[in-house]
Design an enzyme around this catalytic site. Structure first.
Site, PDB file in Angstrom:
ATOM      1  N   GLY A 239     -40.285 -17.517  17.416  1.00 43.14           N
ATOM      2  CA  GLY A 239     -41.663 -17.499  17.918  1.00 43.14           C
ATOM      3  C   GLY A 239     -41.946 -18.379  19.108  1.00 43.14           C
ATOM      4  O   GLY A 239     -43.055 -18.339  19.650  1.00 43.14           O
ATOM      5  N   PRO A 274     -34.675 -18.019  17.024  1.00 42.58           N
ATOM      6  CA  PRO A 274     -35.317 -17.720  18.303  1.00 42.58           C
ATOM      7  C   PRO A 274     -34.857 -16.374  18.864  1.00 42.58           C
ATOM      8  O   PRO A 274     -33.687 -16.014  18.740  1.00 42.58           O
ATOM      9  CB  PRO A 274     -34.846 -18.863  19.202  1.00 42.58           C
ATOM     10  CG  PRO A 274     -33.524 -19.273  18.626  1.00 42.58           C
ATOM     11  CD  PRO A 274     -33.630 -19.044  17.137  1.00 42.58           C
ATOM     12  N   GLY A 275     -35.762 -15.644  19.460  1.00 49.93           N
ATOM     13  CA  GLY A 275     -35.425 -14.389  20.123  1.00 49.93           C
ATOM     14  C   GLY A 275     -35.882 -14.456  21.574  1.00 49.93           C
ATOM     15  O   GLY A 275     -35.095 -14.701  22.492  1.00 49.93           O
ATOM     16  N   ARG A 276     -37.198 -14.296  21.758  1.00 52.08           N
ATOM     17  CA  ARG A 276     -37.783 -14.289  23.094  1.00 52.08           C
ATOM     18  C   ARG A 276     -37.371 -15.507  23.924  1.00 52.08           C
ATOM     19  O   ARG A 276     -37.093 -15.386  25.115  1.00 52.08           O
ATOM     20  CB  ARG A 276     -39.318 -14.282  22.943  1.00 52.08           C
ATOM     21  CG  ARG A 276     -40.080 -14.148  24.252  1.00 52.08           C
ATOM     22  CD  ARG A 276     -41.590 -14.369  24.007  1.00 52.08           C
ATOM     23  NE  ARG A 276     -42.073 -13.642  22.874  1.00 52.08           N
ATOM     24  CZ  ARG A 276     -42.659 -12.437  22.925  1.00 52.08           C
ATOM     25  NH1 ARG A 276     -42.823 -11.847  24.083  1.00 52.08           N
ATOM     26  NH2 ARG A 276     -43.077 -11.859  21.823  1.00 52.08           N
ATOM     27  N   ARG A 312     -44.308  -3.185  26.885  1.00 58.00           N
ATOM     28  CA  ARG A 312     -45.121  -4.375  26.602  1.00 58.00           C
ATOM     29  C   ARG A 312     -46.472  -4.390  27.309  1.00 58.00           C
ATOM     30  O   ARG A 312     -47.466  -4.742  26.687  1.00 58.00           O
ATOM     31  CB  ARG A 312     -44.329  -5.664  26.904  1.00 58.00           C
ATOM     32  CG  ARG A 312     -43.088  -5.835  26.017  1.00 58.00           C
ATOM     33  CD  ARG A 312     -42.472  -7.214  26.135  1.00 58.00           C
ATOM     34  NE  ARG A 312     -43.283  -8.198  25.463  1.00 58.00           N
ATOM     35  CZ  ARG A 312     -44.086  -9.052  26.055  1.00 58.00           C
ATOM     36  NH1 ARG A 312     -44.145  -9.123  27.363  1.00 58.00           N
ATOM     37  NH2 ARG A 312     -44.814  -9.871  25.351  1.00 58.00           N
ATOM     38  N   CYS A 343     -47.219  10.795  31.388  1.00 57.96           N
ATOM     39  CA  CYS A 343     -48.537  11.421  31.304  1.00 57.96           C
ATOM     40  C   CYS A 343     -49.420  10.719  30.292  1.00 57.96           C
ATOM     41  O   CYS A 343     -49.731  11.258  29.225  1.00 57.96           O
ATOM     42  CB  CYS A 343     -48.356  12.899  30.962  1.00 57.96           C
ATOM     43  SG  CYS A 343     -47.280  13.686  32.163  1.00 57.96           S
ATOM     44  N   GLU A 344     -49.785   9.479  30.592  1.00 61.37           N
ATOM     45  CA  GLU A 344     -50.666   8.658  29.767  1.00 61.37           C
ATOM     46  C   GLU A 344     -51.373   7.688  30.711  1.00 61.37           C
ATOM     47  O   GLU A 344     -50.702   7.073  31.537  1.00 61.37           O
ATOM     48  CB  GLU A 344     -49.864   7.778  28.784  1.00 61.37           C
ATOM     49  CG  GLU A 344     -48.991   8.485  27.810  1.00 61.37           C
ATOM     50  CD  GLU A 344     -49.686   8.765  26.477  1.00 61.37           C
ATOM     51  OE1 GLU A 344     -50.831   8.303  26.265  1.00 61.37           O
ATOM     52  OE2 GLU A 344     -49.073   9.473  25.671  1.00 61.37           O
ATOM     53  N   TYR A 372     -37.738  -7.766  24.136  1.00 60.50           N
ATOM     54  CA  TYR A 372     -38.641  -6.665  23.776  1.00 60.50           C
ATOM     55  C   TYR A 372     -38.890  -5.725  24.955  1.00 60.50           C
ATOM     56  O   TYR A 372     -39.951  -5.141  25.079  1.00 60.50           O
ATOM     57  CB  TYR A 372     -39.957  -7.214  23.172  1.00 60.50           C
ATOM     58  CG  TYR A 372     -39.692  -8.198  22.054  1.00 60.50           C
ATOM     59  CD1 TYR A 372     -39.182  -7.761  20.849  1.00 60.50           C
ATOM     60  CD2 TYR A 372     -39.877  -9.569  22.236  1.00 60.50           C
ATOM     61  CE1 TYR A 372     -38.878  -8.650  19.831  1.00 60.50           C
ATOM     62  CE2 TYR A 372     -39.576 -10.475  21.227  1.00 60.50           C
ATOM     63  CZ  TYR A 372     -39.078 -10.009  20.025  1.00 60.50           C
ATOM     64  OH  TYR A 372     -38.763 -10.893  19.022  1.00 60.50           O
TER      65      TYR A 372
HETATM   66  C1  PLP Z   1     -39.115 -11.219  15.500  1.00 58.54           C
HETATM   67  C2  PLP Z   1     -38.626 -12.294  14.610  1.00 58.54           C
HETATM   68  C3  PLP Z   1     -38.069 -13.466  15.137  1.00 58.54           C
HETATM   69  C4  PLP Z   1     -37.977 -13.741  16.633  1.00 58.54           C
HETATM   70  O1  PLP Z   1     -39.226 -13.912  17.205  1.00 58.54           O
HETATM   71  P1  PLP Z   1     -39.334 -14.433  18.726  1.00 58.54           P
HETATM   72  O2  PLP Z   1     -40.783 -14.542  18.969  1.00 58.54           O
HETATM   73  O3  PLP Z   1     -38.688 -13.423  19.589  1.00 58.54           O
HETATM   74  O4  PLP Z   1     -38.641 -15.752  18.782  1.00 58.54           O
HETATM   75  C5  PLP Z   1     -37.570 -14.399  14.265  1.00 58.54           C
HETATM   76  N1  PLP Z   1     -37.636 -14.213  12.925  1.00 58.54           N
HETATM   77  C6  PLP Z   1     -38.182 -13.101  12.379  1.00 58.54           C
HETATM   78  C7  PLP Z   1     -38.199 -12.965  10.911  1.00 58.54           C
HETATM   79  C8  PLP Z   1     -38.689 -12.110  13.205  1.00 58.54           C
HETATM   80  O5  PLP Z   1     -39.229 -11.018  12.655  1.00 58.54           O
END
Ligand code: PLP
Length: 418
Positions: A239, A274-276, A312, A343-344, A372
């Protein structure tokens, strides 16, 4: 922040001119900087170094195999949410011991596949899911280790579509329910609760909601231990927010400094997801202007990337900077909507941007789309999905082939013959 820089009026990804990549690989094209990915991973690893956490990169942010392998080689584990993501992890040979599995809707075959692979932990989101995992593990003669995902009911102060830790969200279990499940699990022979998981949302720019969540979970962990339960793992989820435009998120270091004093006394192995934060700033979407429509109030630059390539802006009202790939002598700025061919009316990449007067064939880069972006791309309007390229220094490597029209039709076309 990232390794996309302007040099003499031209956009570069590390040591490679973006215009050259567009020429070589075509557009629309996702371009990633390896250096940016690695440096963001290292920022988190170093900030939390004293706790020696297991950093499970969230595969859903960007699931390209080459990017997963790059991170796994750095020591990252994976946070997965489906059998497909499990297969990605196995394909790059990440040790199963570094994979954790979240998601509200795990199916029986998915649970069986994860048990077969030997993942160390499921993050469980409901009682029926816990019962099903117990049942599948029993059938297989295994004991499944689980963490219960707590919904701590804190406001992450982010976009309503990406908040996950309020009681009105579908995710996780309330604190009383988690207590209840720990007690029930004593009777379930094939499930062993070993931890607490929480993930309160995405693009969170301050430590405050995390601090609230950790405080609530600290009380829960203390109470569970009083009742004799062993809590080995604390998973704080992902997050962490990034800079798209004018956000001022806390740095990884400031975040770590704010939460480590609260995490340490929990005396658990820390897991982060972490992802984003790792991939968000590391990617751009390169697109070519097809037509320019000049209106009274503004211009429309119709480009060859649409909401199927990057959803997004349409889905979350997300703001991504859009910059010309090559500088121009056209200095007059024109109020421009950058829109796709779909077409949106919701098909736009950016609205009301001050851009140089654009012409057909100009290249634009949509910034900070590493997370994403491609992961959410679709074939809407029967458009093949873009190619992806990973740049390291002066080298550019194709890491996903551009889809072809015939490849896109194949699953249906084969059935016409029956
Ligand atoms: C999507 C998700 C993440 C990653 O979230 P980011 O905002 O991209 O860091 C981590 N844990 C869970 C369980 C998720 O669903």
């Amino acid at each position: 922040m990232d390794d996309f820089v302007m040099r003499q009026g031209a956009l570069y990804c590390e040591g490679v001119a973006v215009a050259a990549l567009a020429k070589r690989f075509g557009t629309p094209l996702y371009v990633y900087s390896q250096q940016t990915i690695l440096s963001h991973y290292q920022k988190i690893a170093q900030a939390f170094g004293e706790l020696n956490p297991l950093i499970c990169y969230s595969v859903k942010a960007n699931s390209n195999l080459s990017i997963l392998r790059l991170l796994a080689q750095e020591g990252a584990g994976l946070d997965i949410v489906s059998q497909g993501e499990l297969a990605r992890g196995l394909a790059i040979k990440v040790p199963a011991q570094r994979i954790v599995y979240a998601g509200v809707g795990k199916t029986e075959p998915e649970i069986a596949a994860a048990l077969q692979a030997g993942i160390p932990m499921f993050n469980v989101e409901s009682e029926p899911e816990a019962r099903l995992i117990n049942h599948v593990a029993q059938r297989r003669g295994q004991v499944a280790r689980v963490a219960f995902r707590v919904n701590p009911d804190v406001d992450a102060r982010t976009h309503r579509h990406i908040t996950t830790g309020r009681k009105e969200n579908k995710f996780g279990l309330s604190i009383p329910l988690v207590m209840d499940l720990f007690r029930k699990a004593r009777r379930w022979q094939h499930i062993k609760p070993v931890g607490i998981h929480v993930h309160i949302g995405s693009q969170i720019t301050s430590a405050t909601p995390y601090i609230q969540a950790i405080q609530r979970l600290g009380q829960l962990i203390a109470e569970l231990r009083r009742q004799g339960f062993v809590i080995e793992y604390f998973n704080l989820g992902g997050g962490l927010g990034i800079i798209y435009n004018e956000e001022r998120p806390q740095t990884a270091n400031a975040f770590a400094q704010a939460v480590i004093p609260l995490i340490k006394p929990l005396d658990c192995r820390l897991i982060l997801e972490p992802g984003r934060f790792i991939v968000g700033n590391a990617g751009i979407l390169v697109t070519r202007v097809q037509y320019v429509k000049r209106g009274h109030l503004k211009s429309f630059a119709i480009v060859d990337a649409g909401m199927n390539d990057l959803i997004r802006p349409s889905l979350y009202d997300a703001f991504h900077q859009i910059v010309p790939v090559n500088g121009t002598r056209r200095t007059r700025s024109v109020l421009t909507d950058v829109v796709g061919p779909i077409c949106e009316s919701g098909d736009f990449l950016g609205k009301n941007r001050h851009l140089p007067a654009l012409q057909s064939r100009d290249l634009l880069a949509v910034r900070s789309v590493g997370a994403y972006g491609m992961a959410m791309a679709s074939n809407y309007n029967s458009r093949p999905r873009p190619a992806e390229v990973l740049v390291a220094g002066k080298r550019a490597k194709l890491i996903r082939q551009r889809e072809t029209v015939s490849g896109m039709l194949a699953p249906e076309a084969a059935l016409l013959k029956e």
